[in-house]
Design a protein around this motif. Structure first.
Motif, PDB file in Angstrom:
ATOM      1  N   THR A  65       0.733  -1.099   0.118  1.00 31.90           N
ATOM      2  CA  THR A  65       0.159   0.111  -0.033  1.00 31.90           C
ATOM      3  C   THR A  65       0.900   1.210   0.064  1.00 31.90           C
ATOM      4  OG1 THR A  65      -0.112   0.043   2.391  1.00 31.90           O
ATOM      5  CG2 THR A  65      -2.007  -1.043   1.183  1.00 31.90           C
ATOM      6  N   CYS A  68      -0.809   8.433  -2.293  1.00 27.86           N
ATOM      7  CA  CYS A  68      -0.703   9.762  -3.104  1.00 27.86           C
ATOM      8  C   CYS A  68      -0.951  10.906  -2.250  1.00 27.86           C
ATOM      9  CB  CYS A  68      -1.665   9.565  -4.339  1.00 27.86           C
ATOM     10  SG  CYS A  68      -1.312   7.992  -5.395  1.00 27.86           S
ATOM     11  N   PHE A  85       2.944   3.384  -9.519  1.00 28.84           N
ATOM     12  CA  PHE A  85       1.476   4.048  -9.925  1.00 28.84           C
ATOM     13  C   PHE A  85       1.750   5.512  -9.922  1.00 28.84           C
ATOM     14  CE2 PHE A  85      -2.390   6.147  -8.351  1.00 28.84           C
ATOM     15  CZ  PHE A  85      -3.204   5.585  -9.132  1.00 28.84           C
ATOM     16  N   CYS A  87       0.557   9.169  -9.477  1.00 23.19           N
ATOM     17  CA  CYS A  87      -0.704   9.893  -8.539  1.00 23.19           C
ATOM     18  C   CYS A  87      -1.208  10.883  -9.411  1.00 23.19           C
ATOM     19  CB  CYS A  87       0.047  10.290  -7.262  1.00 23.19           C
ATOM     20  SG  CYS A  87       0.610   8.846  -6.340  1.00 23.19           S
ATOM     21  N   ARG A  94      -5.018  10.125  -1.506  1.00 23.35           N
ATOM     22  CA  ARG A  94      -5.604   8.726  -2.296  1.00 23.35           C
ATOM     23  C   ARG A  94      -4.841   7.602  -1.543  1.00 23.35           C
ATOM     24  NH1 ARG A  94      -5.512   9.323  -8.448  1.00 23.35           N
ATOM     25  NH2 ARG A  94      -3.962  10.636  -7.650  1.00 23.35           N
ATOM     26  N   ASP A  95      -5.256   6.581  -0.829  1.00 21.54           N
ATOM     27  CA  ASP A  95      -4.874   5.433  -0.691  1.00 21.54           C
ATOM     28  C   ASP A  95      -4.765   4.278  -1.940  1.00 21.54           C
ATOM     29  OD1 ASP A  95      -4.637   5.985   2.220  1.00 21.54           O
ATOM     30  OD2 ASP A  95      -6.505   5.673   2.483  1.00 21.54           O
ATOM     31  N   VAL A  96      -3.594   3.720  -2.134  1.00 16.08           N
ATOM     32  CA  VAL A  96      -3.489   2.917  -3.092  1.00 16.08           C
ATOM     33  C   VAL A  96      -2.915   1.600  -2.641  1.00 16.08           C
ATOM     34  CG1 VAL A  96      -2.169   2.498  -5.425  1.00 16.08           C
ATOM     35  CG2 VAL A  96      -2.709   4.856  -4.543  1.00 16.08           C
ATOM     36  N   THR A  97      -3.602   0.736  -3.104  1.00 17.82           N
ATOM     37  CA  THR A  97      -3.357  -0.777  -2.530  1.00 17.82           C
ATOM     38  C   THR A  97      -3.158  -1.567  -3.887  1.00 17.82           C
ATOM     39  OG1 THR A  97      -4.778  -0.609  -0.552  1.00 17.82           O
ATOM     40  CG2 THR A  97      -4.194  -2.914  -1.400  1.00 17.82           C
ATOM     41  N   VAL A 153      -4.802  -2.945  -9.247  1.00 11.47           N
ATOM     42  CA  VAL A 153      -4.410  -1.714  -8.018  1.00 11.47           C
ATOM     43  C   VAL A 153      -6.147  -1.133  -7.695  1.00 11.47           C
ATOM     44  CG1 VAL A 153      -3.677   0.883  -8.109  1.00 11.47           C
ATOM     45  CG2 VAL A 153      -2.595  -0.971  -9.540  1.00 11.47           C
ATOM     46  N   VAL A 155      -7.660   2.150  -5.799  1.00 13.51           N
ATOM     47  CA  VAL A 155      -7.364   3.422  -5.250  1.00 13.51           C
ATOM     48  C   VAL A 155      -8.704   3.902  -4.569  1.00 13.51           C
ATOM     49  CG1 VAL A 155      -7.008   6.002  -5.886  1.00 13.51           C
ATOM     50  CG2 VAL A 155      -6.128   3.674  -7.289  1.00 13.51           C
ATOM     51  N   SER A 156      -8.521   4.435  -3.418  1.00 10.70           N
ATOM     52  CA  SER A 156      -9.567   5.043  -2.863  1.00 10.70           C
ATOM     53  C   SER A 156      -9.161   6.523  -2.322  1.00 10.70           C
ATOM     54  CB  SER A 156     -10.228   4.183  -1.627  1.00 10.70           C
ATOM     55  OG  SER A 156      -9.029   3.911  -0.786  1.00 10.70           O
ATOM     56  N   ARG A 158      -8.881   9.453   0.156  1.00 10.62           N
ATOM     57  CA  ARG A 158      -8.973   9.333   1.508  1.00 10.62           C
ATOM     58  C   ARG A 158      -9.562  10.924   1.923  1.00 10.62           C
ATOM     59  NH1 ARG A 158      -3.592   8.859   5.145  1.00 10.62           N
ATOM     60  NH2 ARG A 158      -3.932   6.789   4.738  1.00 10.62           N
TER      61      ARG A 158
END
Length: 191
Positions: A65, A68, A85, A87, A94-97, A153, A155-156, A158
């Protein structure tokens, strides 16, 4: 005559995915080599390489994780396959997993025309963590390499967490209901 030789991979370079020595397969005789392309039936051969546990069927590639925090940032993830990734595109943090991609062994050959590795005319018959079986419709210098699909990927956005609030005193006065009003007392009069 068919000549098969295992040679040092003189075409390999950092990051090109090759993982084996060269397997050189040629047809010729008396000092001449005949170019062989478009075989009706592919030739099948094995290319061994050093054991790589990441090529085992049950190997867990894992997840990683990152956050961004600005648009110019490029995240790099700790995966067996280089995974990044970009951004750019949103101002929100953004949280990226990343579900790291799974590596697989593949068949490649050195294409002298393009001066690069190619897999045209070759397919994988079978692979293990220490070798790959190839079927190719031409003869040349072959090598095992690794390939991987793009990473999965998620992406959420935050959203900021609201800070706790404390109630402030109200400006209107509080009133209490009046109790019973005292009754006047009468004093007896003497006559």
């Amino acid at each position: 005559d068919v000549k098969v030789a295992r040679l040092k991979n003189v075409y390999a370079s950092e990051g090109d995915g090759t993982i084996s020595d060269l397997l050189q397969i040629e047809l010729g005789g008396e000092g001449t080599t005949v170019k062989i392309d478009n075989l009706a039936e592919p030739i099948v051969f094995d290319i061994p390489f050093d054991y790589d546990p990441a090529l085992e069927d049950d190997y867990d590639q894992g997840t990683d994780t990152g956050l961004c925090s600005d648009q110019s940032q490029v995240l790099t993830f700790n995966c067996d396959v280089p995974t990044t990734f970009d951004c750019g595109g949103s101002e929100d943090p953004r949280d990226v997993t990343v579900n790291c991609p799974t590596k697989a062994a593949s068949c490649s050959f050195w294409d002298n025309a393009t001066r690069s590795w190619s897999s045209d005319g070759c397919s994988v018959v079978a692979n293990t963590a220490s070798g790959v079986t190839c079927a190719c419709t031409h003869l040349t210098d072959f090598s095992a390499s690794t390939t991987a699909p793009d990473a999965d990927v998620v992406v959420s956005v935050r959203y900021p967490t609201p800070s706790p609030t404390t109630p402030s005193p109200t400006s209107s006065p509080t009133t209490s209901s009046p109790g019973p009003s005292p009754q006047p007392t009468s004093t007896p009069t003497l006559r």
